[in-house]
Design an enzyme around this catalytic site. Structure first.
Site, short mmCIF file in Angstrom:
data_model
loop_
_atom_site.label_atom_id
_atom_site.label_comp_id
_atom_site.label_asym_id
_atom_site.label_seq_id
_atom_site.Cartn_x
_atom_site.Cartn_y
_atom_site.Cartn_z
N CYS A 173 0.73 -1.17 -0.08
CA CYS A 173 -0.08 -0.12 -0.03
C CYS A 173 1.06 1.20 0.02
O CYS A 173 1.58 1.34 -0.97
CB CYS A 173 -1.06 -0.11 1.23
SG CYS A 173 -2.10 1.17 1.13
N ASP A 230 -9.43 -3.44 -6.73
CA ASP A 230 -9.01 -2.27 -5.94
C ASP A 230 -9.64 -0.84 -6.42
O ASP A 230 -9.07 -0.40 -7.33
CB ASP A 230 -7.41 -2.19 -5.95
CG ASP A 230 -6.85 -1.21 -5.02
OD1 ASP A 230 -7.70 -0.41 -4.39
OD2 ASP A 230 -5.75 -1.57 -4.33
N HIS A 262 -8.02 -4.10 -2.47
CA HIS A 262 -6.75 -3.73 -1.72
C HIS A 262 -6.27 -4.56 -0.64
O HIS A 262 -7.21 -5.38 -0.26
CB HIS A 262 -6.96 -2.32 -1.33
CG HIS A 262 -5.81 -1.46 -1.16
ND1 HIS A 262 -4.80 -1.01 -2.11
CD2 HIS A 262 -5.21 -0.95 0.07
CE1 HIS A 262 -3.90 -0.33 -1.54
NE2 HIS A 262 -4.24 -0.34 -0.42
#
Length: 294
Positions: A173, A230, A262
């Protein structure tokens, strides 16, 4: 070093939180920048726990620009000349999940270092929501500071049993974006694996470049691991990155998991997708090996 085709289950032992520690104890045993409330509930049935048998592992501090930066270090006990992997966290900091990833690498013969890159701005564990955390801490972290702190970790590794001629980086991330940027910042990196790191976005004084901006000059081979569902990283941004990379010479590859969103590797969160996380891990190890980091 173990064969990279060795079954994943032999590298990490899966235990539910109910079998080992309750949630309160789990939070207390994180590394000082634990899980923000925003990531609860912990997905107890899938939490992976890797032991420290045969490892030297735990928190240390590295000097970076006059500041002691906390790190979590894991490496095979008594070994030197180890390949080095930098493990860059999400916005939630160096908590138990990130430490566990470091131990997984160490079990395979790596010196793994996970730095706390938010030390100067604050403690991610102190905020009840992602919005608060972003505003109070993450938005105030300069990229130059982050890259410099990672440089300090590399220097520490060189003096403490690591072979920085075999240097890799991986991140998740927020850390996935940093993985792209550090691969451009330090051409001595041999291989990188960016897990669902943002590729495009707004720029300002603290974040003057996004990965798409460094793509054409990138030399380091980067493996990008992304979720097809995502919403925060739309597929058209991957297309933009691929087009930018095509203007340069770096040999990068993307893997898109169509059924994942995600944070599909975050085994402590409901977003975890076991099959895709395992596949991404195996691809990361193979990518590092193919580029001389093993």
């Amino acid at each position: 070093m173990p064969n990279l085709k060795e079954d994943f289950d032999s590298l990490v032992a899966k235990t539910s939180l109910s079998d080992s520690v309750d949630r309160r104890t789990f939070l207390k045993t994180t590394l000082g920048t634990g899980f923000a409330a925003a990531v609860m509930p912990v997905c107890a049935q899938t939490m992976i726990k890797t032991d420290t048998v045969g490892l030297t592992a735990g928190p240390l501090e590295v000097q970076a620009n006059g500041l002691s930066v906390p790190i979590y270090r894991a490496q095979p006990e008594g070994k030197t000349n180890l390949p080095v992997v930098l493990v860059i966290s999400e916005i939630f900091g160096v908590h138990e999940h990130i430490a566990d990833i470091a131990r997984r690498f160490a079990k395979l013969g790596y010196l793994a270092i996970a730095p706390d890159l938010f030390k100067r701005q604050g403690n991610p564990a102190a905020f009840a929501s992602i919005a608060e955390l972003q505003a109070a801490v993450i938005s105030k972290v300069p990229d130059d500071q982050v890259l410099g702190d990672i440089d300090a970790c590399v220097a520490w590794a060189k003096e403490n049993g690591g072979n920085v001629d075999k240097l890799a980086i991986t991140g998740f991330c927020w850390g996935g974006r940093i993985t792209w940027l550090y691969a451009a910042h330090n051409p001595k990196v041999k291989a990188a694996a960016a897990w669902y790191g943002r590729l495009v976005g707004d720029k300002n004084e603290l974040t003057p470049k996004q990965p798409v901006d460094i793509a054409a000059t990138l030399k380091v081979p980067v493996l990008g691991l992304y979720g097809g569902k995502d919403d925060g990283i739309p597929q058209d941004t991957l297309a933009q990155m691929k087009a930018a990379l095509a203007k340069g010479s770096s040999k990068c590859e993307f893997v898109v998991y169509p059924n994942s969103g995600h944070a599909f590797n975050a085994d402590y969160r409901p977003s975890y997708v076991e099959a895709d996380a395992r596949d991404g891990w195996k691809r990361t190890l193979a990518w590092f090996k193919a580029h001389g980091v093993s």
